[in-house]
Enzyme design. Structure first.
Site, PDB file in Angstrom:
ATOM      1  N   GLU A 188       8.003  59.254  -5.600  1.00  0.00           N
ATOM      2  CA  GLU A 188       8.692  58.362  -7.121  1.00  0.00           C
ATOM      3  C   GLU A 188       9.749  58.492  -7.203  1.00  0.00           C
ATOM      4  O   GLU A 188      10.414  58.819  -8.184  1.00  0.00           O
ATOM      5  CB  GLU A 188       7.812  59.160  -7.762  1.00  0.00           C
ATOM      6  CG  GLU A 188       6.208  59.680  -7.753  1.00  0.00           C
ATOM      7  CD  GLU A 188       5.930  60.767  -9.167  1.00  0.00           C
ATOM      8  OE1 GLU A 188       4.539  60.180  -9.448  1.00  0.00           O
ATOM      9  OE2 GLU A 188       5.649  61.685  -8.957  1.00  0.00           O
ATOM     10  N   ASP A 240      13.616  70.490  -7.569  1.00  0.00           N
ATOM     11  CA  ASP A 240      12.993  68.608  -8.658  1.00  0.00           C
ATOM     12  C   ASP A 240      13.641  68.501  -9.317  1.00  0.00           C
ATOM     13  O   ASP A 240      14.510  69.640  -9.644  1.00  0.00           O
ATOM     14  CB  ASP A 240      11.325  69.363  -8.388  1.00  0.00           C
ATOM     15  CG  ASP A 240      10.580  68.204  -9.005  1.00  0.00           C
ATOM     16  OD1 ASP A 240      10.541  67.088  -9.578  1.00  0.00           O
ATOM     17  OD2 ASP A 240       9.601  67.778  -8.012  1.00  0.00           O
ATOM     18  N   HIS A 296      13.345  62.138  -8.257  1.00  0.00           N
ATOM     19  CA  HIS A 296      13.512  64.115  -8.486  1.00  0.00           C
ATOM     20  C   HIS A 296      14.169  65.194  -7.759  1.00  0.00           C
ATOM     21  O   HIS A 296      14.356  65.907  -7.158  1.00  0.00           O
ATOM     22  CB  HIS A 296      11.864  64.364  -6.873  1.00  0.00           C
ATOM     23  CG  HIS A 296      10.351  64.176  -7.871  1.00  0.00           C
ATOM     24  ND1 HIS A 296      10.205  64.604  -9.005  1.00  0.00           N
ATOM     25  CD2 HIS A 296       9.436  62.834  -7.605  1.00  0.00           C
ATOM     26  CE1 HIS A 296       8.666  64.014  -9.036  1.00  0.00           C
ATOM     27  NE2 HIS A 296       8.734  62.925  -8.035  1.00  0.00           N
TER      28      HIS A 296
HETATM   29  C1  ACM Z   1       3.377  63.203  -5.704  1.00  0.00           C
HETATM   30  O1  ACM Z   1       2.632  63.812  -6.285  1.00  0.00           O
HETATM   31  N1  ACM Z   1       4.298  63.208  -6.227  1.00  0.00           N
HETATM   32  C2  ACM Z   1       3.502  63.544  -3.838  1.00  0.00           C
END
Ligand code: ACM
Length: 633
Positions: free
Chosen positions: A354, A203, A277
């Site tokens: 995201e 991440d 991420h």
């Molecule tokens: C997530 O909670 N962004 C998969």
């Protein structure tokens, strides 16, 4: 007689509604398919002879049994392949029992012996877990317990899981957790027959797996600055702050973890979260970014770098891999090659959630890609990326999985979807014939607060009773496509193992029962009674858990005179709540909550505590009335 039976009946209903009654005194979580309680008890002898076949797959089950009985009960276990006088028998069926499939078992406990039968070693392991839950709580202790009568009640149990995918996700990127801590997490989850550990390995805050062909991922990407407080609000880093916080798993570590998990019948699902991420990867290899100046980027330490408002988030720092850069696909090929070799599980999770698109919108390379590939939207750009990634994953003999954003802009042909933004993505994917794992925020997000107060602040709340409502198969969906469900522990606000445990338990038990037990066997009051028994066992194993289930929920409306009318709701059955507005600490001599209460005009604070009978059971809760006023819609 009539009166007596009426009285008995009322008592047991009363007890049941208080969550006190367990199944004939048993408190097994997850609830087995069928339990028949018999009379009598099995007493564990000081030396236990176990009859078990010589099949090598039995050895982890036997080791587990030996270790468990020896540590707390000081019992020595001898194994024999034929032993008519054995007190414990582990039997692998010669002929497959179709009811049990690969993970089911029969457990018979009589005064004379314990027999566990299964088709496969996994079933014996789960039968053993059930047997351990029948033993006194001290069996969970880490050292020898004195003065305990090691008995188990006589039962006949038939049991098998509803789903094959019964998971927990552990985010080891936002905060790093050592190999030993991950093993500790596995130890706790297997007691509840959870069989899948999803490791969120990469991440913005750290890349946690050694990739030998890309050493900078861990020499640069695995460390950030140690900061403590409210993650996401930290000050911007300065160049002189040491980047020594974090860590990573070497490939040897991963092999050890995979073996440790395998010996406990747990599969590890690795997740490499791209194209969003990905700041740790970009900090290590800035050439993977579309954005000029990425060579100045650093691994995030909890300072703001993303605006999370609106339907799609926008990045302040470009934390994405560039979908228009061929080097990115070469990079991913190298990563996936090594990950595929390290993790035997058939799936690799490639994230996809995201992903901010605002830097892509500015990128000449992405604009050119859109023209070349006839991509109309940024979602289609991500879809182009995901489809190429799916081919890479499949070229290594693995199956591709991603978060439900991979549906946006079109899904690759064989992609499996992990549905997190509710269940809608899962429904959509299943209707298109794709495999689905359900892990919706609404029921399964373990980073959410467990009550209104006394919790590390996160933007949402998920109480135990709501988690217990988790149902992986939505109406109208082909159940065959729902592989199962899992709960996700994101660790932005989780700095250490004690907190990881606190956030996981008892909600992990609710998830375990939702993915193992027959749907019709679920019952909140009954479950809660079992949870309280499990709390005692977690105390023995020194596993932290949240007592938040004893905190009431708060809601309020405004009275015409603008004071607050406050409603308190207990999720745990059978509690009384006492309160004060005078800033002193209430106990059971204070006013008892019976119906919504009006806050006095000048009061600033409501304090409450819950009791069971005369015993305080909840934590002292302080709710500032200004916070309560903010909750009014
Ligand atoms: C997530 O909670 N962004 C998969």
């Amino acid at each position: 007689m009539k009166k007596l039976s009426l009285l008995l009946c009322c008592c047991s209903l009363h007890l049941l509604s208080f969550g006190q009654v367990t199944n004939n005194g048993l408190s097994i979580i997850p609830e087995p398919v069928k339990v028949i309680k018999k009379t009598g008890n099995f007493i564990l002898p000081k030396t236990v002879i176990v009859e078990a076949g010589k099949q090598p797959e039995l050895s982890p089950v036997i080791s587990y049994l030996k270790n468990k009985l020896n540590t707390a009960a000081g019992i020595t276990v001898t194994t024999k392949s034929v032993a008519p006088a054995a007190s414990i028998k582990l039997v692998l069926n010669k002929k497959v029992d179709t009811l049990l499939k690969s993970e089911g078992y029969y457990l018979s406990v009589t005064a004379k012996k314990v027999v566990i039968r299964a088709n496969e070693a996994a079933g014996l392991f789960y039968g053993l877990q059930t047997f351990i839950q029948l033993l006194p709580k001290e069996i969970e202790g880490k050292e020898l317990a004195k003065g305990v009568k090691w008995t188990a009640p006589a039962v006949e149990i038939t049991d098998y899981p509803r789903f094959g995918w019964r998971g927990l996700m552990f985010d080891v990127s936002r905060h790093f957790f050592t190999k030993a801590e991950v093993e500790q997490y596995i130890d706790a989850m297997v007691k509840y027959k959870l069989n899948l550990l999803h490791l969120h390995l990469t991440d913005d805050e750290g890349w946690r797996v050694e990739i030998k062909s890309l050493p900078k991922l861990t020499t640069v990407g695995a460390h950030n600055i140690k900061k403590v407080g409210q993650f996401g609000t930290f000050s911007q880093p300065s160049p002189d702050e040491p980047r020594t916080y974090g860590g990573f798993y070497t490939q040897e570590d991963i092999k050890d973890l995979v073996q440790y998990a395998k010996d406990r019948f747990v599969n590890i699902l690795p997740e490499i979260d791209v194209p969003g991420h990905s700041l740790a990867a970009v900090a290590a290899y800035p050439e993977l970014s579309c954005t000029p100046g990425a060579d100045k980027y650093v691994v995030n330490s909890g300072e703001p770098f993303m605006k999370w408002e609106g339907q799609h988030n926008t990045a302040i720092v470009d934390n994405t891999l560039c979908p228009a850069n061929e080097n990115v696909y070469e990079f991913l090929d190298k990563v996936v090659t090594e990950v595929a070799q390290l993790f035997p599980f058939p799936y690799i999770h490639m994230g996809g959630d995201e992903c901010a698109k605002n830097f892509w919108e500015q990128s000449e390379a992405v604009k050119a890609l859109m023209v070349k590939e006839n991509l109309k939207t940024q979602q289609e750009v991500q879809s182009y990326f995901e489809k190429r990634l799916e081919k890479i994953v499949e070229s290594k003999g693995k199956k591709f999985m991603g978060w439900d954003e991979i549906l946006e802009g079109g899904l690759g042909p064989n992609a499996a979807v992990m549905s997190w933004r509710g269940i809608q993505g899962g429904i959509e994917a299943a209707k298109m014939g794709h495999d689905v794992v359900m892990s919706p925020t609404t029921f399964a997000y373990l980073d959410y607060m467990q009550s209104d107060v006394n919790e590390t602040h996160v933007y949402a709340k998920l109480r135990l009773n709501k988690t217990y409502e988790f149902e992986p198969v939505p109406e109208g969906v082909d159940a065959k496509l729902i592989k199962g469900g899992q709960a996700n522990l994101w660790t932005e606000q989780v700095y250490n193992m004690r907190q990881a445990e606190y956030m996981t338990w008892p909600r992990g038990m609710a998830i375990a029962e939702s993915v193992w037990s027959p749907r019709e066997k679920k019952n909140w009051n009954y479950f809660f009674g079992k949870v309280e028994k499990q709390f005692e066992r977690l105390d023995e194993s020194e596993t932290k858990y949240a007592p938040s289930v004893y905190d009431p929920s708060f809601s309020a409306i405004r009275n015409p005179d603008s004071t607050l009318k406050i409603t308190l709701t207990n999720e745990a059955p059978g509690l009384e709540t006492y309160y004060s507005f005078d800033n002193s600490l209430p106990d059971n001599f204070y006013p008892k909550y019976t119906s919504p209460i009006d806050a006095p005009k000048d009061a600033t604070m409501l304090k409450v505590i819950t009791y069971r009978g005369k015993k305080p059971i909840g934590r002292m809760v302080t709710m500032p009335l200004t916070d309560l006023a903010k909750k009014i819609k």
